[in-house]
Design a protein around this motif. Sequence first.
Motif, PDB file in Angstrom:
ATOM      1  N   LEU A   9      23.546 116.237  -9.784  1.00  0.00           N
ATOM      2  CA  LEU A   9      24.794 116.965  -9.741  1.00  0.00           C
ATOM      3  C   LEU A   9      25.953 115.988  -9.861  1.00  0.00           C
ATOM      4  O   LEU A   9      25.842 114.816  -9.493  1.00  0.00           O
ATOM      5  CB  LEU A   9      24.911 117.744  -8.430  1.00  0.00           C
ATOM      6  CG  LEU A   9      23.899 118.857  -8.199  1.00  0.00           C
ATOM      7  CD1 LEU A   9      24.079 119.437  -6.798  1.00  0.00           C
ATOM      8  CD2 LEU A   9      24.021 119.946  -9.247  1.00  0.00           C
ATOM      9  N   GLY A  10      27.063 116.484 -10.370  1.00  0.00           N
ATOM     10  CA  GLY A  10      28.262 115.658 -10.409  1.00  0.00           C
ATOM     11  C   GLY A  10      28.884 115.555  -9.030  1.00  0.00           C
ATOM     12  O   GLY A  10      28.541 116.294  -8.108  1.00  0.00           O
ATOM     13  N   THR A  11      29.800 114.617  -8.880  1.00  0.00           N
ATOM     14  CA  THR A  11      30.537 114.451  -7.633  1.00  0.00           C
ATOM     15  C   THR A  11      32.033 114.534  -7.934  1.00  0.00           C
ATOM     16  O   THR A  11      32.464 114.325  -9.080  1.00  0.00           O
ATOM     17  CB  THR A  11      30.248 113.074  -6.989  1.00  0.00           C
ATOM     18  OG1 THR A  11      30.823 112.044  -7.812  1.00  0.00           O
ATOM     19  CG2 THR A  11      28.746 112.853  -6.841  1.00  0.00           C
ATOM     20  N   PRO A  12      32.851 114.829  -6.927  1.00  0.00           N
ATOM     21  CA  PRO A  12      34.306 114.803  -7.149  1.00  0.00           C
ATOM     22  C   PRO A  12      34.794 113.479  -7.722  1.00  0.00           C
ATOM     23  O   PRO A  12      35.719 113.454  -8.539  1.00  0.00           O
ATOM     24  CB  PRO A  12      34.864 115.064  -5.746  1.00  0.00           C
ATOM     25  CG  PRO A  12      33.830 115.926  -5.101  1.00  0.00           C
ATOM     26  CD  PRO A  12      32.518 115.365  -5.584  1.00  0.00           C
ATOM     27  N   LEU A  13      34.162 112.378  -7.329  1.00  0.00           N
ATOM     28  CA  LEU A  13      34.575 111.079  -7.855  1.00  0.00           C
ATOM     29  C   LEU A  13      34.289 110.955  -9.345  1.00  0.00           C
ATOM     30  O   LEU A  13      35.040 110.283 -10.069  1.00  0.00           O
ATOM     31  CB  LEU A  13      33.878 109.957  -7.082  1.00  0.00           C
ATOM     32  CG  LEU A  13      34.292 108.530  -7.432  1.00  0.00           C
ATOM     33  CD1 LEU A  13      35.790 108.325  -7.229  1.00  0.00           C
ATOM     34  CD2 LEU A  13      33.493 107.523  -6.608  1.00  0.00           C
ATOM     35  N   ASP A  14      33.228 111.584  -9.830  1.00  0.00           N
ATOM     36  CA  ASP A  14      32.961 111.589 -11.272  1.00  0.00           C
ATOM     37  C   ASP A  14      34.152 112.165 -12.035  1.00  0.00           C
ATOM     38  O   ASP A  14      34.527 111.663 -13.106  1.00  0.00           O
ATOM     39  CB  ASP A  14      31.712 112.428 -11.591  1.00  0.00           C
ATOM     40  CG  ASP A  14      30.421 111.758 -11.161  1.00  0.00           C
ATOM     41  OD1 ASP A  14      30.315 110.526 -11.296  1.00  0.00           O
ATOM     42  OD2 ASP A  14      29.518 112.474 -10.693  1.00  0.00           O
ATOM     43  N   ILE A  15      34.721 113.226 -11.492  1.00  0.00           N
ATOM     44  CA  ILE A  15      35.876 113.853 -12.137  1.00  0.00           C
ATOM     45  C   ILE A  15      37.127 113.000 -11.946  1.00  0.00           C
ATOM     46  O   ILE A  15      37.913 112.785 -12.883  1.00  0.00           O
ATOM     47  CB  ILE A  15      36.109 115.264 -11.571  1.00  0.00           C
ATOM     48  CG1 ILE A  15      34.816 116.088 -11.638  1.00  0.00           C
ATOM     49  CG2 ILE A  15      37.239 115.954 -12.323  1.00  0.00           C
ATOM     50  CD1 ILE A  15      34.228 116.227 -13.014  1.00  0.00           C
ATOM     51  N   ALA A  16      37.306 112.482 -10.742  1.00  0.00           N
ATOM     52  CA  ALA A  16      38.504 111.698 -10.438  1.00  0.00           C
ATOM     53  C   ALA A  16      38.612 110.463 -11.318  1.00  0.00           C
ATOM     54  O   ALA A  16      39.712 110.089 -11.743  1.00  0.00           O
ATOM     55  CB  ALA A  16      38.512 111.308  -8.966  1.00  0.00           C
ATOM     56  N   ASN A  17      37.495 109.827 -11.605  1.00  0.00           N
ATOM     57  CA  ASN A  17      37.526 108.636 -12.447  1.00  0.00           C
ATOM     58  C   ASN A  17      38.070 108.941 -13.839  1.00  0.00           C
ATOM     59  O   ASN A  17      38.812 108.142 -14.422  1.00  0.00           O
ATOM     60  CB  ASN A  17      36.130 108.023 -12.554  1.00  0.00           C
ATOM     61  CG  ASN A  17      35.708 107.299 -11.292  1.00  0.00           C
ATOM     62  OD1 ASN A  17      36.544 106.854 -10.515  1.00  0.00           O
ATOM     63  ND2 ASN A  17      34.413 107.178 -11.079  1.00  0.00           N
TER      64      ASN A  17
END
Length: 247
Positions: A212-220
């Motif tokens: 699964l993705g993480t919020p940090l994946d999006i934030a980066n």
Amino acid sequence: MQKVALVTGAGKNIGRSCAIELAKAGFAVALVDLSEDGIEETAALIGAAGGTASTHIADVANFKSAQDIVARVQQRYGQIDFLLNNAGLSNGIGILDINEEQFDRTISVNLKSCFNYIHHVAPLMLAQKSGRIVSMSSLAALSGGVTAAISKFSYAAAKAGIIGMTRSLAKELGPTIAVNAICPGVIRSEVEAMIGQTSAEDVVKGNALRRLGTPLDIANVVVFLATNEPNFITGQALTIDGFQYNA
């Protein structure tokens, strides 16, 4: 002069992670959320990391509150360099059961909110001759709503509207302002709890990175779009989903 970012839906999960990472990248961050507790926690985390944040409690669907917040942020910091339209509302009600009020609210929080903040931020960015805007769409905008509670048709329709808005405004506001959208896949947050553990495991099996993705994946990616120079990316809907496919 320190750059300034305005982030809606900053009280938890993706919005919180994006706000923190933008602060780490050197932005002063104006946080907008309906949850006072959530937004204050985000501000505290930014402060603890040595960053600067201001908090604004508001319903992002309200046009006048968006106008007021943008004016306050402009008055406090003197500029707004980056806008992240992250606030969103899930809706798992199908076409046969949804009522008009529920449909309108889904469109207002997910899509109209982007209009509200872009409408007021864009003139400032044009006047200062620079700016970046990112709005949070969804994989559901590309694939259509599925059986998961978060992505029935009204949610998918609102998120698809964000992509159309993004591509149109990239033309209208270019070359001064770069306008992009992000389409997250399934992100490990309360969304995982919504769709159920079994469904989450099925999703993992169906993407190339097997997680699964993480919020940090999006934030980066958000930080990249806010800071990359030179910039030749606009009008794009960037899919961040570990390459979801049917195994």
